[in-house]
Design a protein around this motif. Structure first.
Motif, PDB file in Angstrom:
ATOM      1  N   LEU A  46       1.599  -4.656 -19.616  1.00  0.00           N
ATOM      2  CA  LEU A  46       2.797  -5.278 -19.052  1.00  0.00           C
ATOM      3  C   LEU A  46       3.180  -6.532 -19.834  1.00  0.00           C
ATOM      4  O   LEU A  46       4.311  -6.660 -20.296  1.00  0.00           O
ATOM      5  CB  LEU A  46       2.561  -5.614 -17.576  1.00  0.00           C
ATOM      6  N   HIS A  57       4.187  -1.514 -21.302  1.00  0.00           N
ATOM      7  CA  HIS A  57       4.007  -0.766 -20.059  1.00  0.00           C
ATOM      8  C   HIS A  57       5.101   0.299 -19.956  1.00  0.00           C
ATOM      9  O   HIS A  57       6.274   0.027 -20.192  1.00  0.00           O
ATOM     10  CB  HIS A  57       4.057  -1.700 -18.850  1.00  0.00           C
ATOM     11  N   ASP A  59       6.306   1.740 -17.309  1.00  0.00           N
ATOM     12  CA  ASP A  59       7.174   1.616 -16.133  1.00  0.00           C
ATOM     13  C   ASP A  59       6.996   0.230 -15.511  1.00  0.00           C
ATOM     14  O   ASP A  59       6.387   0.103 -14.444  1.00  0.00           O
ATOM     15  CB  ASP A  59       6.838   2.716 -15.130  1.00  0.00           C
ATOM     16  N   PRO A  60       7.509  -0.829 -16.142  1.00  0.00           N
ATOM     17  CA  PRO A  60       7.278  -2.184 -15.635  1.00  0.00           C
ATOM     18  C   PRO A  60       7.817  -2.427 -14.231  1.00  0.00           C
ATOM     19  O   PRO A  60       7.266  -3.228 -13.480  1.00  0.00           O
ATOM     20  CB  PRO A  60       7.971  -3.086 -16.654  1.00  0.00           C
ATOM     21  N   HIS A  61       8.855  -1.708 -13.834  1.00  0.00           N
ATOM     22  CA  HIS A  61       9.424  -1.907 -12.500  1.00  0.00           C
ATOM     23  C   HIS A  61       8.513  -1.384 -11.393  1.00  0.00           C
ATOM     24  O   HIS A  61       8.666  -1.760 -10.237  1.00  0.00           O
ATOM     25  CB  HIS A  61      10.819  -1.286 -12.403  1.00  0.00           C
ATOM     26  N   SER A  62       7.555  -0.550 -11.752  1.00  0.00           N
ATOM     27  CA  SER A  62       6.587  -0.096 -10.753  1.00  0.00           C
ATOM     28  C   SER A  62       5.586  -1.205 -10.428  1.00  0.00           C
ATOM     29  O   SER A  62       4.889  -1.136  -9.415  1.00  0.00           O
ATOM     30  CB  SER A  62       5.847   1.148 -11.250  1.00  0.00           C
ATOM     31  N   LEU A 118       6.456  -4.876 -11.303  1.00  0.00           N
ATOM     32  CA  LEU A 118       7.200  -6.113 -11.050  1.00  0.00           C
ATOM     33  C   LEU A 118       8.100  -5.977  -9.826  1.00  0.00           C
ATOM     34  O   LEU A 118       8.449  -4.873  -9.418  1.00  0.00           O
ATOM     35  CB  LEU A 118       8.042  -6.472 -12.281  1.00  0.00           C
ATOM     36  N   GLY A 119       8.456  -7.113  -9.248  1.00  0.00           N
ATOM     37  CA  GLY A 119       9.325  -7.129  -8.086  1.00  0.00           C
ATOM     38  C   GLY A 119       8.527  -7.180  -6.801  1.00  0.00           C
ATOM     39  O   GLY A 119       7.363  -7.571  -6.789  1.00  0.00           O
ATOM     40  N   HIS A 175       6.780  -5.421  -3.504  1.00  0.00           N
ATOM     41  CA  HIS A 175       6.154  -4.164  -3.101  1.00  0.00           C
ATOM     42  C   HIS A 175       5.402  -4.376  -1.793  1.00  0.00           C
ATOM     43  O   HIS A 175       4.510  -5.224  -1.724  1.00  0.00           O
ATOM     44  CB  HIS A 175       5.181  -3.670  -4.179  1.00  0.00           C
ATOM     45  N   ARG A 210       5.728  -9.828  -7.765  1.00  0.00           N
ATOM     46  CA  ARG A 210       5.265 -10.113  -9.130  1.00  0.00           C
ATOM     47  C   ARG A 210       6.476 -10.348 -10.014  1.00  0.00           C
ATOM     48  O   ARG A 210       7.464  -9.626  -9.928  1.00  0.00           O
ATOM     49  CB  ARG A 210       4.460  -8.950  -9.685  1.00  0.00           C
ATOM     50  N   ALA A 211       6.354 -11.361 -10.873  1.00  0.00           N
ATOM     51  CA  ALA A 211       7.422 -11.681 -11.822  1.00  0.00           C
ATOM     52  C   ALA A 211       6.796 -11.993 -13.174  1.00  0.00           C
ATOM     53  O   ALA A 211       5.779 -12.680 -13.244  1.00  0.00           O
ATOM     54  CB  ALA A 211       8.226 -12.874 -11.334  1.00  0.00           C
TER      55      ALA A 211
END
Length: 70
Positions: free
Chosen positions: A12, A17, A19-22, A24-25, A27, A36-37
């Motif tokens: 990451l 990575h 699929d970074p959106h899986s 970050l953000g 959850h 996570r940012a």
């Protein structure tokens, strides 16, 4: 969401990575919402909610900031 492995974190922050959106953000999880940012040049990061509440995120590793909101 399962805990991140060191290898996944390294991919990451290294920009590799798949699929970074899986990761970050925000959850939802058992203890609340994990946020996570990735902000490599930041000294501090806060999650700001729609009502204006601010929640500081802690620096985890090489610009990855993490926090759990209730």
């Amino acid at each position: 969401m399962a805990r991140l492995t060191r290898a996944e974190i390294d991919r990451l922050v290294g920009g590799d990575h798949h699929d970074p959106h899986s990761v970050l953000g925000a959850h939802p999880g058992r203890d609340g919402v994990t946020v996570r940012a990735l902000r490599p040049l930041a000294e501090r990061v806060e999650a700001v909610l729609p009502n204006g509440d601010r929640h500081p995120l802690r620096h985890f590793h090489e610009g990855l900031f993490v926090g759990t909101l209730p």
